[in-house]
Design a protein around this motif. Structure first.
Motif, PDB file in Angstrom:
ATOM      1  N   ALA A 125      10.457  14.105   8.986  1.00 31.02           N
ATOM      2  CA  ALA A 125      10.312  15.606   9.538  1.00 31.02           C
ATOM      3  C   ALA A 125      10.571  16.563   8.401  1.00 31.02           C
ATOM      4  N   GLN A 126      11.358  16.249   7.548  1.00 28.13           N
ATOM      5  CA  GLN A 126      12.204  17.118   6.521  1.00 28.13           C
ATOM      6  C   GLN A 126      11.470  18.011   5.734  1.00 28.13           C
ATOM      7  N   LYS A 127      10.044  18.047   5.692  1.00 31.71           N
ATOM      8  CA  LYS A 127       9.363  18.939   5.225  1.00 31.71           C
ATOM      9  C   LYS A 127       8.420  19.656   5.640  1.00 31.71           C
ATOM     10  N   ASN A 128       7.645  19.507   6.863  1.00 29.02           N
ATOM     11  CA  ASN A 128       6.717  20.268   7.582  1.00 29.02           C
ATOM     12  C   ASN A 128       7.216  20.470   8.916  1.00 29.02           C
ATOM     13  N   GLY A 137      15.580   6.647  10.829  1.00 29.73           N
ATOM     14  CA  GLY A 137      15.485   5.795   9.836  1.00 29.73           C
ATOM     15  C   GLY A 137      14.435   6.234   8.754  1.00 29.73           C
ATOM     16  N   GLY A 138      13.820   7.500   8.833  1.00 31.26           N
ATOM     17  CA  GLY A 138      13.188   8.023   7.653  1.00 31.26           C
ATOM     18  C   GLY A 138      11.748   7.429   7.761  1.00 31.26           C
ATOM     19  N   ALA A 139      11.008   8.043   6.817  1.00 29.88           N
ATOM     20  CA  ALA A 139       9.842   7.431   6.662  1.00 29.88           C
ATOM     21  C   ALA A 139       9.854   6.246   5.741  1.00 29.88           C
ATOM     22  N   SER A 140      10.884   6.071   5.308  1.00 31.22           N
ATOM     23  CA  SER A 140      10.987   4.736   4.431  1.00 31.22           C
ATOM     24  C   SER A 140      11.156   3.458   5.502  1.00 31.22           C
ATOM     25  N   SER A 141      11.883   3.601   6.567  1.00 28.12           N
ATOM     26  CA  SER A 141      11.799   2.493   7.525  1.00 28.12           C
ATOM     27  C   SER A 141      10.414   2.173   7.986  1.00 28.12           C
ATOM     28  N   GLN A 142       9.497   3.277   8.189  1.00 27.71           N
ATOM     29  CA  GLN A 142       8.054   2.820   8.779  1.00 27.71           C
ATOM     30  C   GLN A 142       7.303   1.746   7.535  1.00 27.71           C
ATOM     31  N   PHE A 143       7.652   1.793   6.462  1.00 20.42           N
ATOM     32  CA  PHE A 143       7.552   0.935   5.064  1.00 20.42           C
ATOM     33  C   PHE A 143       7.485  -0.332   5.577  1.00 20.42           C
ATOM     34  N   ALA A 144       8.384  -0.626   6.579  1.00 23.33           N
ATOM     35  CA  ALA A 144       8.738  -2.027   7.130  1.00 23.33           C
ATOM     36  C   ALA A 144       8.151  -2.105   8.702  1.00 23.33           C
ATOM     37  N   ALA A 159      -1.608   5.962   7.818  1.00 18.77           N
ATOM     38  CA  ALA A 159      -1.251   7.041   6.823  1.00 18.77           C
ATOM     39  C   ALA A 159       0.228   7.520   6.810  1.00 18.77           C
ATOM     40  N   ASP A 160       0.441   7.505   5.675  1.00 19.36           N
ATOM     41  CA  ASP A 160       2.063   8.305   5.401  1.00 19.36           C
ATOM     42  C   ASP A 160       1.668   9.819   5.111  1.00 19.36           C
ATOM     43  N   MET A 161       1.988  10.497   6.203  1.00 21.18           N
ATOM     44  CA  MET A 161       1.826  11.730   6.073  1.00 21.18           C
ATOM     45  C   MET A 161       3.075  12.912   5.930  1.00 21.18           C
ATOM     46  N   SER A 162       3.812  12.312   5.409  1.00 21.82           N
ATOM     47  CA  SER A 162       5.146  12.961   5.524  1.00 21.82           C
ATOM     48  C   SER A 162       5.128  14.178   4.741  1.00 21.82           C
ATOM     49  N   SER A 163       4.536  14.308   3.535  1.00 25.20           N
ATOM     50  CA  SER A 163       4.563  15.559   2.784  1.00 25.20           C
ATOM     51  C   SER A 163       3.210  16.451   3.297  1.00 25.20           C
ATOM     52  N   ILE A 189      -2.739   4.261   3.467  1.00 24.85           N
ATOM     53  CA  ILE A 189      -2.815   5.199   2.382  1.00 24.85           C
ATOM     54  C   ILE A 189      -1.692   6.139   2.599  1.00 24.85           C
ATOM     55  N   THR A 190      -1.383   6.826   1.548  1.00 24.20           N
ATOM     56  CA  THR A 190      -0.485   8.196   1.473  1.00 24.20           C
ATOM     57  C   THR A 190      -1.155   9.410   1.256  1.00 24.20           C
ATOM     58  N   THR A 191      -1.299  10.044   2.478  1.00 20.41           N
ATOM     59  CA  THR A 191      -2.367  11.157   2.261  1.00 20.41           C
ATOM     60  C   THR A 191      -1.980  12.239   1.204  1.00 20.41           C
ATOM     61  N   ASN A 192      -0.689  12.543   1.005  1.00 21.89           N
ATOM     62  CA  ASN A 192      -0.410  13.424   0.081  1.00 21.89           C
ATOM     63  C   ASN A 192       0.732  12.868  -0.628  1.00 21.89           C
ATOM     64  N   ASN A 193       0.833  12.888  -1.927  1.00 19.06           N
ATOM     65  CA  ASN A 193       1.874  12.335  -2.810  1.00 19.06           C
ATOM     66  C   ASN A 193       2.821  13.117  -3.392  1.00 19.06           C
ATOM     67  N   THR A 194       3.743  13.249  -2.739  1.00 21.08           N
ATOM     68  CA  THR A 194       4.707  14.361  -2.940  1.00 21.08           C
ATOM     69  C   THR A 194       5.408  14.490  -4.451  1.00 21.08           C
ATOM     70  N   ILE A 195       5.469  13.511  -5.218  1.00 18.44           N
ATOM     71  CA  ILE A 195       6.004  13.522  -6.394  1.00 18.44           C
ATOM     72  C   ILE A 195       5.062  13.903  -7.531  1.00 18.44           C
ATOM     73  N   GLN A 249       4.970   6.580  -5.987  1.00 18.56           N
ATOM     74  CA  GLN A 249       6.108   5.938  -5.740  1.00 18.56           C
ATOM     75  C   GLN A 249       6.209   5.347  -4.254  1.00 18.56           C
ATOM     76  N   TRP A 250       5.931   6.273  -3.439  1.00 17.43           N
ATOM     77  CA  TRP A 250       6.117   5.974  -1.916  1.00 17.43           C
ATOM     78  C   TRP A 250       5.095   4.893  -1.557  1.00 17.43           C
ATOM     79  N   SER A 251       3.830   4.862  -2.191  1.00 16.87           N
ATOM     80  CA  SER A 251       3.117   3.796  -1.539  1.00 16.87           C
ATOM     81  C   SER A 251       3.552   2.360  -2.384  1.00 16.87           C
TER      82      SER A 251
HETATM   83  C1  LIG Z   1       5.173  10.754   1.061  1.00 20.76           C
HETATM   84  C2  LIG Z   1       6.609  10.229   1.044  1.00 20.76           C
HETATM   85  N1  LIG Z   1       6.709   9.140   1.914  1.00 20.76           N
HETATM   86  C3  LIG Z   1       7.895   8.746   2.418  1.00 20.76           C
HETATM   87  C4  LIG Z   1       9.246   9.280   1.810  1.00 20.76           C
HETATM   88  C5  LIG Z   1      10.493   8.918   2.015  1.00 20.76           C
HETATM   89  O1  LIG Z   1      11.000   9.599   3.299  1.00 20.76           O
HETATM   90  P1  LIG Z   1      12.496   9.486   3.711  1.00 20.76           P
HETATM   91  O2  LIG Z   1      13.529   9.913   3.152  1.00 20.76           O
HETATM   92  O3  LIG Z   1      12.262  10.058   5.150  1.00 20.76           O
HETATM   93  O4  LIG Z   1      12.679   7.984   4.144  1.00 20.76           O
HETATM   94  C6  LIG Z   1       8.889  10.742   1.267  1.00 20.76           C
HETATM   95  C7  LIG Z   1      10.194  11.497   0.940  1.00 20.76           C
HETATM   96  O5  LIG Z   1      10.072  12.628   0.181  1.00 20.76           O
HETATM   97  C8  LIG Z   1       7.746  11.015   0.782  1.00 20.76           C
HETATM   98  O6  LIG Z   1       7.383  12.240   0.193  1.00 20.76           O
END
Ligand SMILES: Cc1ncc(COP(=O)(O)O)c(C=O)c1O
Length: 360
Positions: A194-197, A74-81, A171-175, A147-153, A101-103
């Motif tokens: 998982a798709q970054k680190n 479901g990706g990190a996005s499913s965790q938002f819910a 914490a969203d630690m996706s990136s 919080i979002t520990t690292n802001n990818t964009i 944008q992610w937060s």
């Molecule tokens: C910090 C962060 N959170 C969430 C997401 C969304 O991740 P996903 O595409 O796995 O839902 C991303 C995607 O790049 C991201 O960088």
């Protein structure tokens, strides 16, 4: 064709030796006579893989026993819910820091289930810094703090984790998971795509303190309830088996590299090569406030959009690909996750010097 230096923000580079190991085992894994992709997720062979993945992750992140590790989809996005659905249990209020944008997406999702208090935001300056946090503005009765520990964009990162006392920190630690050391005990929930680190897309890792499991809102779908997955060892349904297998290989690689602390050192060195160059340049400009700069995602610009476009095109011809900034911010962005070798960063800086001479 040779492999390029891939600066993609995600999915991103994987360590070459992980890919080669996977290639060796692709058709027949060990003495099973089949590919990991073809295995039953309930087989002993796959059980060994997922158990080993979990135990390696526990080791490299130093995850205490009172935390569960879940391998979800479901990706990190499913965790938002999933976060609000599972953690809104008393006041149904949560504090969020809006750093991009992610937060913002996480906030929008949480608002569907409860009350969101935005304690700070850096939206006023295109999210190019991490806002100061004043504990006096934190809600005393929040169910969690996000919080979002690292802001990818935007290329920012927290250098200090807020102290939220008894309120669980999410914490969203996706990136930036596995890129620098974190004390897991400071968090209630850590999640990351998982798709970054960690590996290929399709796997989302959740690390959650046990006492936060089992209090989901009644409306929570079964698949969105952490308890469902915690009670079933991430095997309530078919987990993303191949992605888990590759993540296991990545965790082995992290360990072999000397663990997260060794990677953090290398990441700091890699990032400083690029930041030092940007700081001494009159041609390029880093876009982030220096104190909040990410070690993973480094955005920069020239003084014209046309030159930025030309830069991205010409870099690609030299095997330095995916340097275009996020579509909403433009410019360039070099994502230099764990698997990007230092040589890749040096090659980028050399190209930046050449490009400057030709286009000054
Ligand atoms: C910090 C962060 N959170 C969430 C997401 C969304 O991740 P996903 O595409 O796995 O839902 C991303 C995607 O790049 C991201 O960088």
């Amino acid at each position: 064709m040779n492999r390029v230096y891939n600066f993609s923000a995600g999915p991103s580079m994987l360590p070459e030796e992980v890919l080669k190991q996977a290639q060796k085992e692709l058709v027949v894994y060990g003495d099973t006579g089949m590919s990991v992709m073809e295995m039953s997720h309930r087989s002993k062979d796959f059980k060994d893989i997922i158990d080993e993945a979990e135990s390696l992750l526990r080791e490299i992140m130093n995850i205490p026993d009172n935390y569960k590790v879940l391998f979800l989809q479901g990706g990190a996005s499913s965790q938002f819910a999933m976060v609000p659905l599972n953690l809104f249990r008393n006041s149904k209020k949560a504090d969020y820091v809006n750093t991009g944008q992610w937060s913002r997406k996480a906030i929008a999702e949480a608002k569907r289930y409860g009350t969101v208090n935005i304690v700070a935001s850096s939206e006023d300056s295109t999210f190019n810094y991490i806002p100061e946090l004043d504990p006096n503005t934190f809600s005393k009765d929040a169910d969690y703090f996000y919080i979002t520990t690292n802001n990818t964009i935007y290329g920012t990162r927290y250098t200090e984790i807020p102290d939220t006392g008894d309120i669980p920190l999410v914490a969203d630690m996706s990136s930036n998971i596995l890129s620098e050391e974190y004390d897991v005990t400071k968090f209630g929930v850590i999640f990351a795509g998982a798709q970054k680190n960690m590996g290929p897309a399709g796997l989302t890792v959740v690390i959650i303190r046990e006492d936060l499991i089992g209090h989901a809102m009644d409306i929570t779908p079964t698949m969105f309830n952490y308890k469902t997955h915690a009670d079933n060892g991430s095997m309530f349904n078919t987990p993303p088996t191949y992605s888990i297998y590759i993540a296991k290989l990545v965790f082995e690689w992290v360990k072999k590299m000397g663990g997260v602390s060794a990677l953090e050192k290398i990441n700091k060195e890699k990032a400083s090569i690029l930041y030092d160059f940007l700081d001494n340049s009159n041609f390029y400009k880093g876009t982030v406030v220096p104190k909040d700069r990410s070690l993973m995602n480094i955005p920069f610009v020239t003084n014209s959009k046309e030159l930025d476009e030309k830069f991205v095109k010409e870099a690609a011809k030299k095997g330095l690909v995916n340097l275009k900034g996020h579509r909403t911010v433009g410019g360039m962005r070099a994502s230099i996750y764990n698997a990007m070798p230092i040589e890749g960063v040096k090659a980028l800086v050399e190209f930046m010097k050449e490009f400057e001479i030709e286009n000054r």
